[in-house]
Scaffold this motif. Structure first.
Motif, short mmCIF file in Angstrom:
data_model
loop_
_atom_site.label_atom_id
_atom_site.label_comp_id
_atom_site.label_asym_id
_atom_site.label_seq_id
_atom_site.Cartn_x
_atom_site.Cartn_y
_atom_site.Cartn_z
N ARG A 200 -5.31 -8.48 -9.23
CA ARG A 200 -4.34 -7.69 -8.06
C ARG A 200 -5.28 -6.37 -7.50
O ARG A 200 -5.42 -5.61 -8.30
N GLU A 202 -4.13 -4.36 -4.57
CA GLU A 202 -3.66 -3.82 -3.23
C GLU A 202 -2.52 -2.86 -4.16
O GLU A 202 -1.74 -3.01 -4.79
N LEU A 204 0.89 -1.39 -1.92
CA LEU A 204 1.64 -1.70 -0.63
C LEU A 204 2.64 -0.58 -0.52
O LEU A 204 3.16 -0.08 -1.60
N ARG A 275 1.82 -11.08 -0.25
CA ARG A 275 0.98 -9.77 -0.35
C ARG A 275 1.48 -9.15 -1.57
O ARG A 275 0.77 -8.57 -2.44
N TYR A 276 2.75 -9.27 -1.95
CA TYR A 276 3.47 -8.84 -3.33
C TYR A 276 2.70 -9.41 -4.21
O TYR A 276 2.47 -8.89 -5.54
N ALA A 279 -0.35 -7.52 -5.32
CA ALA A 279 -0.09 -6.19 -5.29
C ALA A 279 0.20 -5.52 -6.93
O ALA A 279 0.93 -6.21 -7.42
N VAL A 282 4.04 -1.66 -5.40
CA VAL A 282 4.70 -1.60 -4.27
C VAL A 282 5.63 -0.34 -3.92
O VAL A 282 6.56 -0.31 -4.96
N ALA A 298 4.77 -7.39 -9.31
CA ALA A 298 4.27 -5.97 -8.76
C ALA A 298 5.18 -4.94 -9.39
O ALA A 298 6.33 -5.34 -9.75
#
Length: 376
Positions: A200, A202, A204, A275-276, A279, A282, A298
């Motif tokens: 993972r 990112e 967000l 996207r999640y 990640a 978040v 996440a």
């Protein structure tokens, strides 16, 4: 009685007994803005509770556009009532419904401030109609906002008269004085494995556009969190009205901005969930951004000045604490420590949302059993 008359009478009785029973009917309320994926999410899950409980489905969607019906997956053969002028027809269909109807209210937040008394009287009347017809009234997990009299008193009475009354946080349950605690219905949207923790990449961010921009300390804390964890920053849009805020935050944080643009709402929802899935953390002040993030494994964090407690309470109801961070009150060092995502925290999140989803599935089975019992 003559023999001929007896034969005719027997034939009439046989005819009546051989007729198919009148079709059963379920009513479900599904209002909401098409540009809010979180609202669509909880309405879709509410529809799932209503589907299959009767032969006929009547859905009230307010003034929602066609895309809202597609987003929710409203069946093509449902009777759809689409504006406030159709409320009398909704009530007429309730009154004229066959025995044992089902009424499912929509999930979400209930405003009970001044001016909502008349609306609550209508909902009470609907509840009474269904109960008098031997039906089942379902109130999915909800939260009460701004309670005032007489709206609260009317709502309490209607809730007590409903067979299934659920609240998504302890304080609402205490205010309502009836029903029971249950996870927010959004947690039934399906857990996803997502990427392994080490893959993972990112962090967000998705914030409300209607609130002031975060201050310099907030921006610094988010940038440092991403740097320490080796994550890239991306801002995403789960509610259309937040798009400008996401663009501005990407610029201030030095991250990537992913717009909604012309993407279909269902495609946008799936794009966000991917996207999640990728990640580690978040950050948002929208509850169902954090719910979907948690379902993807996440770590969800509400990082705002003076959080409203709505998110805190809803996650506490599933046994997950420490989700909300008050950026105006916390010591900057502590705030950064809370923000740092770890695989242990992610595992805790995943376990809590798994249990929440299983609890909601059990509730749905219980509702269907209740409907079968009243119709037996």
């Amino acid at each position: 009685m003559h023999r001929t008359e007896e034969i005719h009478l027997m034939r009439r009785r046989d005819s009546r007994s051989s007729r198919a029973p009148r079709a059963t009917r379920t009513f479900v309320s599904l209002t909401g803005p098409a540009g809010n994926i979180g609202d669509a999410l909880i309405r879709r899950e509410t529809l799932g509770w209503a589907m299959g409980t009767s032969d006929e489905l009547v859905a009230y969607t307010g003034d929602a556009p066609d895309v809202w019906l597609t987003q929710l997956g409203v069946p093509a053969d449902a009777i759809v009532l689409r504006d406030k002028k159709s409320v009398p027809r909704w009530l007429r269909l309730l009154v004229l419904a066959p025995r044992h109807p089902v009424l499912v209210f929509e999930a979400g937040e209930i405003p009970l401030d001044r001016g909502n008394g008349l609306r609550e009287l209508v909902f009470l009347a609907e509840t009474l109609i269904v109960r008098l017809k031997g039906g089942v009234v379902v109130r999915p997990p909800r939260g009460i906002r701004a309670p005032s009299q007489p709206s609260l008193a009317i709502h309490r009475l209607a809730a007590r008269l409903s067979q299934v009354t659920l609240w998504r946080d302890e304080s609402t349950l205490a205010t309502a004085r009836c029903g029971r605690l249950a996870p927010d219905i959004g947690f039934s949207a399906g857990t996803r494995p997502g990427l392994p923790w080490g893959e993972r990449s990112e962090l967000l961010v998705s914030l409300r556009g209607a609130r002031p921009l975060p201050d310099a300390e907030w921006l610094s804390a988010v940038r440092e969190t991403a740097e320490r964890a080796g994550l890239s920053i991306r801002t995403v849009v789960q509610v259309r009205e937040d798009e400008s805020r996401a663009r501005e935050l990407a610029r201030l944080l030095g991250g990537e901005f992913e717009d909604w643009g012309d993407t279909d709402p269902l495609e946008q929802e799936e794009r966000l969930r991917h996207r999640y899935d990728a990640a580690q953390i978040v950050i948002s002040d929208r509850m169902h951004v954090l719910v979907l993030a948690a379902l993807s494994g996440a770590v969800p964090v509400e990082l705002v000045p003076r959080p409203t407690m709505k998110i805190t309470k809803a996650f506490a109801a599933i046994g997950l604490h420490g989700v909300s961070v008050d950026s105006s009150a916390d010591d900057p060092t502590r705030m950064r420590a809370v923000l740092l995502p770890t695989p242990e925290r992610a595992a805790e999140v995943s376990e809590r949302v798994r249990i929440a989803a299983a609890t909601l599935e059990g509730i749905q089975h219980g509702i269907r059993d209740a409907v079968r019992r009243v119709r037996a």
